[in-house]
Design a protein around this motif. Structure first.
Motif, short mmCIF file in Angstrom:
data_model
loop_
_atom_site.label_atom_id
_atom_site.label_comp_id
_atom_site.label_asym_id
_atom_site.label_seq_id
_atom_site.Cartn_x
_atom_site.Cartn_y
_atom_site.Cartn_z
N ARG A 178 3.94 5.60 -5.80
CA ARG A 178 3.81 5.72 -7.26
C ARG A 178 2.82 6.82 -7.64
O ARG A 178 2.99 7.47 -8.68
N ARG A 179 1.79 7.01 -6.83
CA ARG A 179 0.81 8.05 -7.13
C ARG A 179 1.38 9.44 -6.83
O ARG A 179 1.12 10.40 -7.55
N TRP A 195 2.17 1.72 -3.47
CA TRP A 195 1.13 2.28 -4.34
C TRP A 195 1.01 3.79 -4.15
O TRP A 195 0.92 4.55 -5.12
N GLY A 228 0.81 -1.21 0.00
CA GLY A 228 0.00 0.00 0.00
C GLY A 228 0.85 1.26 0.00
O GLY A 228 0.53 2.24 -0.69
#
Length: 273
Positions: A265-266, A262, A259
């Motif tokens: 990366r955003r 993730w 998580g």
């Protein structure tokens, strides 16, 4: 002679999906090899005594027991949820304060001069050393465990945020000064983006430290939690349940790390992977 038609480029999304499948396949293969070796060394040949390390069947039986009947005062799902909540609370609070302090110390020599001496005193203290004091101050409840997790996650966040600011190239600061970037805009467009890679490194280290510290904190005075599973299973001399507890900690930590990846990366879509 006509040249052969050019091969159309593979879309980036398809290439990324292909790499993900290859990585997942390798991970599954490695896991299968480990499980096979485990079975051969325990159940098939008896090279490792079940009293020393359980067989896969024994671990499966222990997993069914705690998932359906419960163990150490609760079912597995309740243990997991309790530990995840504690880790999340301690990690979020420590990371928020730690990142803010690290950025401020990196951006201002004055703040560094004021805060660094106190931080250098706290930094060498192992997180587990706070457990007795946390119990004296806050008792045996969740607040004491969150306090211990806070100190475990706080240090990596401060260090890496501070380092991230100090590693920003000097021409970037000079360009910001020439363009008149000051105040909140300076933080939003210069300091934070420049320090983000190091900040996320600190977040990963903080998350790992949070899980390690949580299990140790839950060994004392916990009603439920993954640490309580390990504590009770060690008292009962139940190796299979110990493995279940260890695997649960590993799985929860891995999922939370995914998580965090993730989110990284955003937040940093420009980062090459």
């Amino acid at each position: 002679m006509n040249a052969p038609p050019a091969t159309p480029p593979v879309p980036a999304a398809r290439a990324a999906a292909g790499r993900s499948l290859v990585t997942a396949g390798r991970a599954l293969l490695a896991l299968g090899v480990v499980l096979l070796l485990w079975y051969v060394c325990t159940a098939a040949t008896g090279w490792v005594s079940p009293n020393t390390f359980p067989t896969p069947l024994e671990v499966g039986s222990a997993l069914r027991q705690i998932a359906t009947e419960g163990y150490a005062n609760a079912a597995l799902l309740e243990h997991v949820l309790r530990s995840v909540v504690l880790v999340t609370m301690g990690f979020v609070v420590a990371s928020t304060i730690g990142i803010a302090l690290g950025l401020a110390m990196g951006a201002s020599r004055t703040v560094e001069a004021l805060a660094n001496p106190i931080f250098l005193v706290l930094r060498p203290i192992p997180p587990l050393a706070w457990i007795p004091l946390a119990i004296v101050w806050l008792g045996l409840g969740d607040a004491a465990k969150i306090m211990v997790i806070f100190f475990a996650a706080f240090v990596p966040s401060v260090i890496n945020s501070f380092t991230g600011v100090r590693q920003i190239d000097r021409p970037i600061f000079e360009a910001a000064a020439m363009l008149g970037v000051h105040g909140a805009r300076y933080w939003r467009q210069v300091l934070i983006p420049g320090a983000l890679p190091s900040i996320f490194t600190g977040l990963r280290l903080s998350l790992q430290a949070s899980w390690t510290t949580l299990v140790a904190a839950e060994l004392v005075g916990a009603v439920a939690g993954l640490g309580q599973i390990l504590n009770q299973a060690s008292q009962d001399i139940y190796p299979a349940m110990i493995v279940v507890g260890m695997a649960s900690v590993a799985l929860c930590g891995w999922l939370m790390t995914l998580g965090l990846g993730w989110l990284e990366r955003r937040v940093m879509p420009w980062k090459v992977r």
